[in-house]
Design a protein around this motif. Structure first.
Motif, mmCIF file in Angstrom:
data_model
loop_
_atom_site.group_PDB
_atom_site.id
_atom_site.type_symbol
_atom_site.label_atom_id
_atom_site.label_comp_id
_atom_site.label_asym_id
_atom_site.label_seq_id
_atom_site.Cartn_x
_atom_site.Cartn_y
_atom_site.Cartn_z
ATOM 1 N N CYS A 71 -1.849 6.329 -3.573
ATOM 2 C CA CYS A 71 -2.566 5.226 -2.909
ATOM 3 C C CYS A 71 -2.741 5.528 -1.422
ATOM 4 C CB CYS A 71 -1.811 3.905 -3.093
ATOM 5 S SG CYS A 71 -2.647 2.555 -2.239
ATOM 6 N N VAL A 76 1.101 0.341 -2.384
ATOM 7 C CA VAL A 76 2.031 0.343 -3.519
ATOM 8 C C VAL A 76 3.435 0.698 -3.050
ATOM 9 C CG1 VAL A 76 2.284 1.087 -5.916
ATOM 10 C CG2 VAL A 76 0.067 1.251 -4.828
ATOM 11 N N ARG A 85 2.649 -4.284 -5.336
ATOM 12 C CA ARG A 85 1.349 -3.949 -4.734
ATOM 13 C C ARG A 85 1.018 -5.020 -3.709
ATOM 14 N NH1 ARG A 85 -4.168 -5.446 -5.855
ATOM 15 N NH2 ARG A 85 -3.199 -7.004 -7.163
ATOM 16 N N CYS A 90 -4.729 -3.556 -0.789
ATOM 17 C CA CYS A 90 -5.368 -2.871 -1.916
ATOM 18 C C CYS A 90 -6.889 -3.009 -1.851
ATOM 19 C CB CYS A 90 -4.849 -3.446 -3.230
ATOM 20 S SG CYS A 90 -5.696 -2.764 -4.672
ATOM 21 N N CYS A 93 -9.647 0.468 -5.419
ATOM 22 C CA CYS A 93 -10.400 1.719 -5.578
ATOM 23 C C CYS A 93 -10.184 2.355 -6.956
ATOM 24 C CB CYS A 93 -10.008 2.712 -4.485
ATOM 25 S SG CYS A 93 -8.312 3.326 -4.670
ATOM 26 N N GLY A 94 -9.053 2.037 -7.591
ATOM 27 C CA GLY A 94 -8.790 2.550 -8.937
ATOM 28 C C GLY A 94 -8.091 3.898 -8.980
#
Ligand code: SF4
Ligand code: SF4
Length: 309
Positions: A71, A76, A85, A90, A93-94
């Motif tokens: 990440c 994370v 998280r 966040c 973005c996957g």
């Protein structure tokens, strides 16, 4: 917290093939993301927000730490024997999902163009033709999505001879129903409570618009199947007060069938994965005797009624 509403480019949670509980025959059910109601017993909490959600499944996580490493947003972190998280950091973005070998991480919500979605639906045309099925647009709430998109999708299905059902909670602008009612073969229309005070208490919204839209659809001759969740602690009681009030309302509209949907709590895992609190822990499924008693009340009112979808 509920985010968004009526955005362009709706997000889809799931395209369920070979569905047999969302209208006649074999169907493809498309679940749109985002709903105006906040029912305390919501069975699809991942459908509440109009924006993308993130799910984390502790049961599948080996705590290998790869997601922390990958990440780039430092969102994370280790948290006791689990992985946390920071939502604010966040960017959805996957990247961590692609690297997670345990499939413990998941983004919920994917956008499709009308063309892409129509092609997915059309893949099962053969099953619709043979079974008298079609597509059911569900959610979340399909009628609160971009209505230009929804109308275009319905027209495309019409042009291919695919029957269209709309599964709706009824809490959407009248103008949206006016746009599409004559292109839809069946409305699966949810009625939860007749009492407006209780409706506000359990769903966060008044039922006035819902009942008005139901009367409108009835007045223009739409095919309507009513779906009623039956929940001890919400609309099921010893004297059947709420059920009788609902029957009273339905006596004034043209309804084809009534489906009684007993409460269940098999969605609890979804709340855990979303990190959401479930606010309906005091609710329960009515007994079999109670369900039969309620079914009998509808039959007495000359409704065709079934327990289940
Ligand atoms: S990469 Fe997946 S399995 Fe590994 S710690 Fe992260 S969530 Fe858990
Ligand atoms: S989706 Fe992207 S930003 Fe969010 S936690 Fe995973 S890697 Fe980090």
């Amino acid at each position: 917290m509920k985010v968004g509403g009526n955005l362009k480019e709706p997000l889809i949670i799931n395209i369920q093939k070979c569905s047999i509980h969302d209208g006649p025959g074999i169907r493809t059910t498309v679940f749109f993301k985002g709903c105006p109601l906040e029912c305390l017993w919501c069975h699809n909490p991942e459908s509440q927000n109009y924006c993308m959600d993130f799910m984390y499944d502790r049961e599948k996580c080996s705590t290998c730490g790869t997601c922390i490493e990958k990440c780039k947003s430092n969102a994370v972190y280790f948290e006791n024997d689990s992985i946390g998280r920071t939502a604010e950091k966040c960017e959805l973005c996957g990247e961590c999902i692609d690297w997670c070998l345990g499939n413990a991480r998941e983004l919920v919500g994917k956008s499709y163009t009308v063309e892409e979605l129509a092609k997915e639906i059309e893949k099962d045309s053969m099953f619709y033709d043979e079974s008298g099925g079609g597509v059911t647009l569900s959610g979340g709430e399909v009628m609160c999505q971009d209505i230009d998109y929804i109308e275009k999708l319905i027209k495309r299905c019409n042009s291919k001879g695919i029957s269209v059902a709309i599964d709706t909670c009824g809490y959407a602008p009248r103008s949206n129903y006016e746009r599409i009612y004559d292109k839809v073969d069946l409305f699966l229309y949810d009625i939860k409570l007749a009492d407006d005070v209780k409706h506000r208490q359990f769903t966060g919204k008044s039922n006035e618009m819902i009942l008005d839209n139901l009367r409108y659809l009835s007045s223009v001759g739409a095919n309507i199947n009513i779906r009623i969740p039956l929940i001890e602690g919400v609309n099921v009681s010893e004297n059947n007060e709420e059920v009788l009030k609902i029957i009273n309302i339905l006596n004034d509209v043209r309804v084809k069938y009534v489906n009684l949907l007993p409460y269940h709590d098999i969605m609890m895992n979804k709340y855990n994965k979303l990190g959401m609190e479930y606010c309906g822990s005091e609710f329960s499924k009515p007994s079999e005797e109670k369900l039969e008693e309620i079914k009998g009340l509808f039959e007495k009112g000359n409704f065709k009624v079934k327990i289940g979808g």
